[in-house]
Write an enzyme that holds these catalytic residues in place. Structure first.
Site, PDB file in Angstrom:
ATOM      1  N   ASN A  63       4.330  -1.012   0.035  1.00 37.51           N
ATOM      2  CA  ASN A  63       3.545  -2.123  -0.516  1.00 37.51           C
ATOM      3  C   ASN A  63       4.271  -2.830  -1.656  1.00 37.51           C
ATOM      4  OD1 ASN A  63       1.392   0.397  -0.069  1.00 37.51           O
ATOM      5  ND2 ASN A  63       0.879  -1.497   0.987  1.00 37.51           N
ATOM      6  N   HIS A 100       2.516  -0.267   6.967  1.00 40.29           N
ATOM      7  CA  HIS A 100       2.936  -1.636   6.596  1.00 40.29           C
ATOM      8  C   HIS A 100       4.459  -1.833   6.696  1.00 40.29           C
ATOM      9  CE1 HIS A 100      -1.006  -2.935   5.272  1.00 40.29           C
ATOM     10  NE2 HIS A 100      -1.144  -1.799   4.611  1.00 40.29           N
ATOM     11  N   HIS A 133       1.769  10.023   6.088  1.00 40.67           N
ATOM     12  CA  HIS A 133       1.149   8.765   5.681  1.00 40.67           C
ATOM     13  C   HIS A 133      -0.176   8.591   6.411  1.00 40.67           C
ATOM     14  CE1 HIS A 133       1.745   4.859   3.724  1.00 40.67           C
ATOM     15  NE2 HIS A 133       1.102   4.346   4.759  1.00 40.67           N
ATOM     16  N   HIS A 171      -3.149   5.604  -2.084  1.00 42.94           N
ATOM     17  CA  HIS A 171      -2.877   5.026  -3.405  1.00 42.94           C
ATOM     18  C   HIS A 171      -3.612   5.726  -4.544  1.00 42.94           C
ATOM     19  CE1 HIS A 171      -1.329   0.909  -1.744  1.00 42.94           C
ATOM     20  NE2 HIS A 171      -0.893   1.951  -1.047  1.00 42.94           N
TER      21      HIS A 171
END
Ligand SMILES: [Fe+2]
Ligand SMILES: [Fe+2]
Length: 273
Positions: A40, A68, A154, A181
């Site tokens: 990110n 991502h 993840h 996060h």
């Protein structure tokens, strides 16, 4: 070996903290090998080639990605040029890059870094993470051809991350979660000697909603309506992750410490900086 793993870098705030603080951590804690999750780092979505270079220059030996991985389109080609970036092993068969690699560490030692995506509550139905990791660890058990190994798991669910820790116990040096996060407080050495932390947390501004400026996420939660895009929060980041010491002979962990440096969170680490 002295290993540091830092969770998802979010936006400019996270990048700045990596640039300013990681060189000092490397020095103060005499780190042998550093892995940073960068999924990110570019505007909160993906990682550009430019920002990958910046994180590597600041002292990361390897960058891992995540769901991502390819939000920034230049990563599609950059990951084929830069071996120090790892995408999830079970992302897609056609995806560019690799899901694991073996890297050189000081003193002629070798470190395996792999990343795997979970399946619980994830947006896409990724392939079975457990068999994917089993295949890698069968040939690259820590304490064998590699002195240490770091598995970035993840996913959303702490259950799946804990299960992966146990699945790899005695075969990997460190299994650490990313993606949510927010760090968990369960850093431990499992019975077989594998260091485990369900989630590393992020390198971002914690005066936020998981690294994003509070206004838009709050609006969506409270009203159910969106007004704009999520933007990374701009305050000082806390670098969050985990420090692990391993025995080169066995590849197993001898010490694990939570890491939180800078920003608004309670501070912690293996020693003064
Ligand atoms: Fe993610
Ligand atoms: Fe993330």
């Amino acid at each position: 070996m002295k290993l540091l793993f830092l969770g998802d870098v979010v936006g400019r705030s996270g990048r700045t903290a990596i640039q300013e603080t990681l060189p000092r951590l490397r020095e103060a804690w005499k780190l042998d090998f550093v892995v940073v999750n960068g999924e990110n780092a570019t505007n909160g979505a993906g990682l550009s080639a430019e920002h990958a270079k910046l994180i590597l220059a600041a002292g990361a030996d390897v960058i891992t990605l995540g769901d991502h991985a390819f939000d920034q389109k230049d990563m599609m080609s950059f990951i084929e040029q830069e071996n120090r970036i790892i995408r999830p092993i079970n992302y897609a068969r056609s995806a560019p890059g690799k899901g694991y690699r073996i890297f050189d560490a000081p003193g002629g030692r070798k470190v395996l870094v792999a990343q795997v995506l979970g399946q619980v509550f994830m947006s896409r139905p990724y392939d079975d993470p457990f068999s994917a990791i089993e295949t890698v660890l069968k040939t690259h058990r820590a304490g064998g051809l590699v002195q240490a190994s770091i598995i970035d798991v993840h996913c959303e669910a702490t259950s799946e991350k804990m299960a992966m820790g146990h699945w790899c116990d005695g075969k990997a040096s460190l299994v650490v979660g990313t993606h949510t996060h927010v760090a968990t407080a369960d850093a431990q050495i499992l019975p077989g000697g594998t260091a485990h932390l369900s989630d590393a947390g992020m390198c971002g501004d914690y005066n936020s909603v998981i690294g994003m400026d509070k206004a838009e996420p709050l609006r969506r939660f409270v009203t159910g309506m969106s007004k704009g895009r999520f933007q990374p929060a701009k305050g000082e980041a806390t670098l969050s992750g985990v420090y692990v010491e391993t025995d080169d002979r066995t590849g197993m962990a001898t010490r694990i410490e939570m890491v939180r440096q800078g920003g608004t969170l309670q501070q912690s680490g293996p020693g003064p900086v």
